[in-house]
Design a protein around this motif. Structure first.
Motif, PDB file in Angstrom:
ATOM      1  N   CYS A 139       0.807  -1.173  -0.197  1.00  0.00           N
ATOM      2  CA  CYS A 139      -0.129   0.052  -0.071  1.00  0.00           C
ATOM      3  C   CYS A 139       0.777   1.358   0.059  1.00  0.00           C
ATOM      4  O   CYS A 139       0.472   2.302  -0.595  1.00  0.00           O
ATOM      5  CB  CYS A 139      -0.811   0.114   1.119  1.00  0.00           C
ATOM      6  N   HIS A 140       1.847   1.145   0.626  1.00  0.00           N
ATOM      7  CA  HIS A 140       2.969   2.187   0.760  1.00  0.00           C
ATOM      8  C   HIS A 140       3.501   2.628  -0.898  1.00  0.00           C
ATOM      9  O   HIS A 140       3.519   3.852  -1.019  1.00  0.00           O
ATOM     10  CB  HIS A 140       3.814   2.245   1.816  1.00  0.00           C
ATOM     11  N   ALA A 141       4.275   1.624  -1.178  1.00  0.00           N
ATOM     12  CA  ALA A 141       5.203   1.873  -2.524  1.00  0.00           C
ATOM     13  C   ALA A 141       5.081   0.681  -3.124  1.00  0.00           C
ATOM     14  O   ALA A 141       6.101   0.393  -4.056  1.00  0.00           O
ATOM     15  CB  ALA A 141       6.488   2.172  -1.976  1.00  0.00           C
ATOM     16  N   GLY A 142       4.181  -0.164  -3.126  1.00  0.00           N
ATOM     17  CA  GLY A 142       4.022  -1.386  -4.085  1.00  0.00           C
ATOM     18  C   GLY A 142       2.765  -1.398  -5.048  1.00  0.00           C
ATOM     19  O   GLY A 142       2.137  -0.321  -5.610  1.00  0.00           O
ATOM     20  N   ALA A 143       2.197  -2.494  -5.409  1.00  0.00           N
ATOM     21  CA  ALA A 143       1.206  -2.679  -6.182  1.00  0.00           C
ATOM     22  C   ALA A 143      -0.153  -1.895  -5.983  1.00  0.00           C
ATOM     23  O   ALA A 143      -1.090  -1.411  -6.672  1.00  0.00           O
ATOM     24  CB  ALA A 143       0.821  -4.144  -6.556  1.00  0.00           C
ATOM     25  N   LEU A 144      -0.325  -1.715  -4.592  1.00  0.00           N
ATOM     26  CA  LEU A 144      -1.615  -1.052  -3.954  1.00  0.00           C
ATOM     27  C   LEU A 144      -1.279   0.268  -3.715  1.00  0.00           C
ATOM     28  O   LEU A 144      -2.257   0.968  -2.938  1.00  0.00           O
ATOM     29  CB  LEU A 144      -2.276  -1.943  -3.020  1.00  0.00           C
ATOM     30  N   ALA A 145      -0.322   1.118  -4.001  1.00  0.00           N
ATOM     31  CA  ALA A 145       0.047   2.371  -3.610  1.00  0.00           C
ATOM     32  C   ALA A 145      -0.891   3.243  -4.107  1.00  0.00           C
ATOM     33  O   ALA A 145      -1.638   4.108  -3.580  1.00  0.00           O
ATOM     34  CB  ALA A 145       1.523   2.420  -4.091  1.00  0.00           C
ATOM     35  N   LYS A 146      -1.607   3.183  -5.427  1.00  0.00           N
ATOM     36  CA  LYS A 146      -2.442   4.176  -6.014  1.00  0.00           C
ATOM     37  C   LYS A 146      -3.894   3.562  -5.796  1.00  0.00           C
ATOM     38  O   LYS A 146      -4.821   4.317  -5.282  1.00  0.00           O
ATOM     39  CB  LYS A 146      -2.343   4.259  -7.408  1.00  0.00           C
ATOM     40  N   ARG A 147      -4.057   2.350  -5.434  1.00  0.00           N
ATOM     41  CA  ARG A 147      -5.561   1.935  -5.312  1.00  0.00           C
ATOM     42  C   ARG A 147      -5.948   2.156  -4.013  1.00  0.00           C
ATOM     43  O   ARG A 147      -7.040   2.483  -3.437  1.00  0.00           O
ATOM     44  CB  ARG A 147      -5.489   0.299  -5.356  1.00  0.00           C
ATOM     45  N   ILE A 148      -4.985   2.027  -2.841  1.00  0.00           N
ATOM     46  CA  ILE A 148      -5.127   2.107  -1.336  1.00  0.00           C
ATOM     47  C   ILE A 148      -4.580   3.249  -0.607  1.00  0.00           C
ATOM     48  O   ILE A 148      -5.372   4.234  -0.040  1.00  0.00           O
ATOM     49  CB  ILE A 148      -4.883   0.700  -0.474  1.00  0.00           C
ATOM     50  N   GLY A 149      -3.425   3.378  -1.056  1.00  0.00           N
ATOM     51  CA  GLY A 149      -2.404   4.320  -0.402  1.00  0.00           C
ATOM     52  C   GLY A 149      -1.900   4.147   0.935  1.00  0.00           C
ATOM     53  O   GLY A 149      -2.310   2.954   1.524  1.00  0.00           O
ATOM     54  N   PRO A 150      -1.040   4.838   1.537  1.00  0.00           N
ATOM     55  CA  PRO A 150      -0.304   4.575   2.861  1.00  0.00           C
ATOM     56  C   PRO A 150      -1.194   4.111   4.037  1.00  0.00           C
ATOM     57  O   PRO A 150      -2.245   4.902   3.985  1.00  0.00           O
ATOM     58  CB  PRO A 150       0.438   5.871   3.174  1.00  0.00           C
ATOM     59  N   ILE A 151      -0.868   2.909   4.374  1.00  0.00           N
ATOM     60  CA  ILE A 151      -1.678   2.626   5.711  1.00  0.00           C
ATOM     61  C   ILE A 151      -0.872   1.399   6.536  1.00  0.00           C
ATOM     62  O   ILE A 151      -0.217   0.808   5.839  1.00  0.00           O
ATOM     63  CB  ILE A 151      -2.939   1.911   5.256  1.00  0.00           C
ATOM     64  N   SER A 152      -0.834   1.727   7.651  1.00  0.00           N
ATOM     65  CA  SER A 152       0.201   0.898   8.451  1.00  0.00           C
ATOM     66  C   SER A 152      -0.671  -0.513   8.994  1.00  0.00           C
ATOM     67  O   SER A 152      -1.868  -0.606   9.043  1.00  0.00           O
ATOM     68  CB  SER A 152       0.604   1.574   9.916  1.00  0.00           C
ATOM     69  N   ASP A 153       0.214  -1.571   9.259  1.00  0.00           N
ATOM     70  CA  ASP A 153      -0.126  -2.876   9.572  1.00  0.00           C
ATOM     71  C   ASP A 153      -0.805  -2.821  10.913  1.00  0.00           C
ATOM     72  O   ASP A 153      -1.725  -3.425  11.313  1.00  0.00           O
ATOM     73  CB  ASP A 153       0.927  -3.691   9.551  1.00  0.00           C
ATOM     74  N   ASP A 154      -0.498  -1.588  11.878  1.00  0.00           N
ATOM     75  CA  ASP A 154      -1.078  -1.311  13.084  1.00  0.00           C
ATOM     76  C   ASP A 154      -2.570  -0.976  12.993  1.00  0.00           C
ATOM     77  O   ASP A 154      -3.510  -1.645  13.595  1.00  0.00           O
ATOM     78  CB  ASP A 154      -0.386  -0.470  14.082  1.00  0.00           C
ATOM     79  N   THR A 155      -2.595  -0.138  11.953  1.00  0.00           N
ATOM     80  CA  THR A 155      -4.179   0.350  11.816  1.00  0.00           C
ATOM     81  C   THR A 155      -4.958  -0.633  11.002  1.00  0.00           C
ATOM     82  O   THR A 155      -6.125  -0.938  11.444  1.00  0.00           O
ATOM     83  CB  THR A 155      -3.918   1.450  10.582  1.00  0.00           C
ATOM     84  N   LEU A 156      -4.411  -1.749  10.401  1.00  0.00           N
ATOM     85  CA  LEU A 156      -5.306  -2.923   9.856  1.00  0.00           C
ATOM     86  C   LEU A 156      -5.666  -3.713  11.011  1.00  0.00           C
ATOM     87  O   LEU A 156      -6.718  -4.091  11.065  1.00  0.00           O
ATOM     88  CB  LEU A 156      -4.364  -3.416   8.644  1.00  0.00           C
ATOM     89  N   GLY A 157      -4.691  -4.113  11.790  1.00  0.00           N
ATOM     90  CA  GLY A 157      -4.828  -5.030  13.032  1.00  0.00           C
ATOM     91  C   GLY A 157      -5.867  -4.301  13.867  1.00  0.00           C
ATOM     92  O   GLY A 157      -6.738  -5.091  14.354  1.00  0.00           O
ATOM     93  N   TYR A 158      -5.908  -3.135  14.094  1.00  0.00           N
ATOM     94  CA  TYR A 158      -6.637  -2.209  15.067  1.00  0.00           C
ATOM     95  C   TYR A 158      -7.995  -2.248  14.524  1.00  0.00           C
ATOM     96  O   TYR A 158      -9.033  -2.580  15.240  1.00  0.00           O
ATOM     97  CB  TYR A 158      -6.184  -0.872  15.375  1.00  0.00           C
ATOM     98  N   ALA A 159      -8.114  -2.051  13.242  1.00  0.00           N
ATOM     99  CA  ALA A 159      -9.409  -1.872  12.575  1.00  0.00           C
ATOM    100  C   ALA A 159     -10.207  -3.436  12.660  1.00  0.00           C
ATOM    101  O   ALA A 159     -11.434  -3.575  12.897  1.00  0.00           O
ATOM    102  CB  ALA A 159      -9.478  -1.504  11.067  1.00  0.00           C
ATOM    103  N   LEU A 160      -9.383  -4.298  12.382  1.00  0.00           N
ATOM    104  CA  LEU A 160      -9.888  -5.841  12.213  1.00  0.00           C
ATOM    105  C   LEU A 160     -10.465  -6.291  13.577  1.00  0.00           C
ATOM    106  O   LEU A 160     -11.406  -6.987  13.680  1.00  0.00           O
ATOM    107  CB  LEU A 160      -8.945  -6.643  11.971  1.00  0.00           C
ATOM    108  N   GLU A 161      -9.882  -5.857  14.662  1.00  0.00           N
ATOM    109  CA  GLU A 161     -10.253  -6.232  16.073  1.00  0.00           C
ATOM    110  C   GLU A 161     -11.388  -5.488  16.451  1.00  0.00           C
ATOM    111  O   GLU A 161     -12.089  -6.245  17.218  1.00  0.00           O
ATOM    112  CB  GLU A 161      -9.052  -5.725  16.839  1.00  0.00           C
TER     113      GLU A 161
END
Length: 417
Positions: free
Chosen positions: A59-81
């Motif tokens: 999401c930061h600098a790879g295939a999903l950079a434009k589709r998603i944009g910067p987002i941290s793994d902590d944010t992903l885990g926090y949201a999932l919980e």
């Protein structure tokens, strides 16, 4: 930005973006909306990325950079919980409804019947990481060359998968609770799916010998389902009765390519535990094989192949009314259950990282696993109906296709840079 063909297909067939946008938000003041988090995890799972940290990198600098944009793994885990699993489960049910309307659940070999297989699998075992929902057991293992006994933490899930379809389609998944047996977990999942989807989405339930238990069979029939389970030593009286009455000549013999199937049909066998009569079919598969033998003479080893015959015997129990249908149909129904293990669980484990504990928090792991199953189902659907069916010559594998999804997002990113 142009849309990826995978997402365009999902929107055209399912209205997927609208379904995701309708999912409720579990946080009060989110920095990143749930639809963005869901998209990152879902697309990461479809691309078969194992960890949230790698999804963050994409999401930061790879295939999903434009589709998603910067987002941290902590944010992903926090949201999932902080999300409820219920809306994600309902989303998978909405997908199943559309699949039925589109005729994807039809099957030729099963005589129009929708056959579902129930089975469980263990995921996320660890001696160090645990959560409130973890199950526990004592395991003896080697540490620094010495054997010691430690507590191992793990989770188990039960899945119901349609196996009569051209490719297997998971209908639902449920986590087994601490102190709960697999059969009780399977029944709760089955009841939930029938309540949400109705009876039209399943006609026959198949499974291994573990599910051949009188209370479970009674509840399955109360839901209006036909069932077929393997018979083994866990039902000794019924197995002994079946073995006794299948000692003579077989009811029939069917020759297939490279093998022969002999079958015995017992339309009414007493099942004392269930206090009822059941139908039993015994099959013996005879297949010629070439076994490699090694001989040693004068210090030299030589290999040779010897023709041998391998026999495999199976007993199946069912309440299916055959009528004029051959008893071998019970053999076909019952053996179809192997697809949930050899195709679904194996692919999800080896390619889709089902057992990788990207998060090990109670709710987060449940939601993540549900999203992984959903991503597997929809990416497999796209692969089978849009890639494999249109391929000229040799087609790429499902694993290679997942990598091509990432490549497609990378190309879209490069074109908009």
């Amino acid at each position: 930005m142009s849309r990826h063909r995978f997402e365009a297909y999902l929107d055209k067939v399912f209205g997927f973006s609208d379904l995701v946008n309708a999912l409720p938000e579990g946080r009060q003041f989110p920095q990143h909306p749930w639809k963005k988090v869901f998209a990152a995890v879902f697309l990461g799972a479809a691309m078969q990325i194992p960890s949230l940290l790698q999804i963050e990198a994409e999401c930061h600098a790879g295939a999903l950079a434009k589709r998603i944009g910067p987002i941290s793994d902590d944010t992903l885990g926090y949201a999932l919980e902080r999300q409820s699993p219920e809306p994600v489960f309902e989303l998978s049910c909405a997908i199943a409804r559309r699949l039925k309307r589109n005729g994807v659940l039809r099957s030729a070999w099963s005589r129009g019947l929708v056959v579902g297989a129930m089975d469980g699998i263990e995921i996320c075992s660890s001696f160090a990481r645990c959560c409130e929902a973890c199950m526990e057991r004592e395991i003896e293992h080697k540490v620094n060359g010495e054997m010691q006994t430690d507590i191992q933490y793990y989770h188990r899930i039960v899945a119901l998968t349609l196996v009569s379809t051209p490719f297997p389609i998971p209908l639902g998944v449920r986590f087994q609770k601490n102190g709960e047996g697999e059969v009780a977990c399977a029944l709760a999942l089955l009841q939930d799916l029938v309540a949400r989807l109705g009876r039209r989405y399943l006609d026959v339930l198949v499974g291994d010998a573990l599910y051949l238990q009188a209370p479970f069979v009674k509840e399955v029939e109360r839901l209006g389902l036909v069932w077929g389970f393997t018979l083994k030593e866990n039902q000794p009286e019924l197995l002994r009765e079946a073995e006794q009455f299948t000692q003579g000549s077989p009811t029939g013999v069917q020759a297939e390519a490279g093998r022969e199937i002999r079958y015995w049909h017992l339309p009414e066998v007493d099942w004392p535990v269930g206090d009822r009569q059941v139908r039993v079919v015994k099959t013996v598969r005879i297949e010629p094989q070439r076994r490699v033998t090694v001989r040693e003479k004068d210090g030299q080893r030589s290999k040779s192949k010897t023709a041998v015959t391998q026999e495999s015997t199976n007993f199946y129990v069912t309440n299916f009314e055959l009528g004029s249908i051959s008893p071998l149909f019970i053999h076909q129904l019952s053996r179809s259950r192997w697809r949930i293990d050899t195709e679904v669980f194996q692919t999800l484990t080896t390619d889709c990282h089902l057992k990788h504990p990207a998060v090990h928090q109670t709710t987060a792991l449940v939601v993540l696993t549900m999203i992984r199953f959903l991503a597997y189902t929809l990416s497999l659907l796209f692969y089978q109906r849009q890639v494999r069916s249109h391929a000229r010559g040799k087609c790429e594998t499902f694993h290679a296709f997942a990598k091509s999804i990432a490549y497609g997002f990378a190309i879209l990113t490069a074109n908009t840079s």
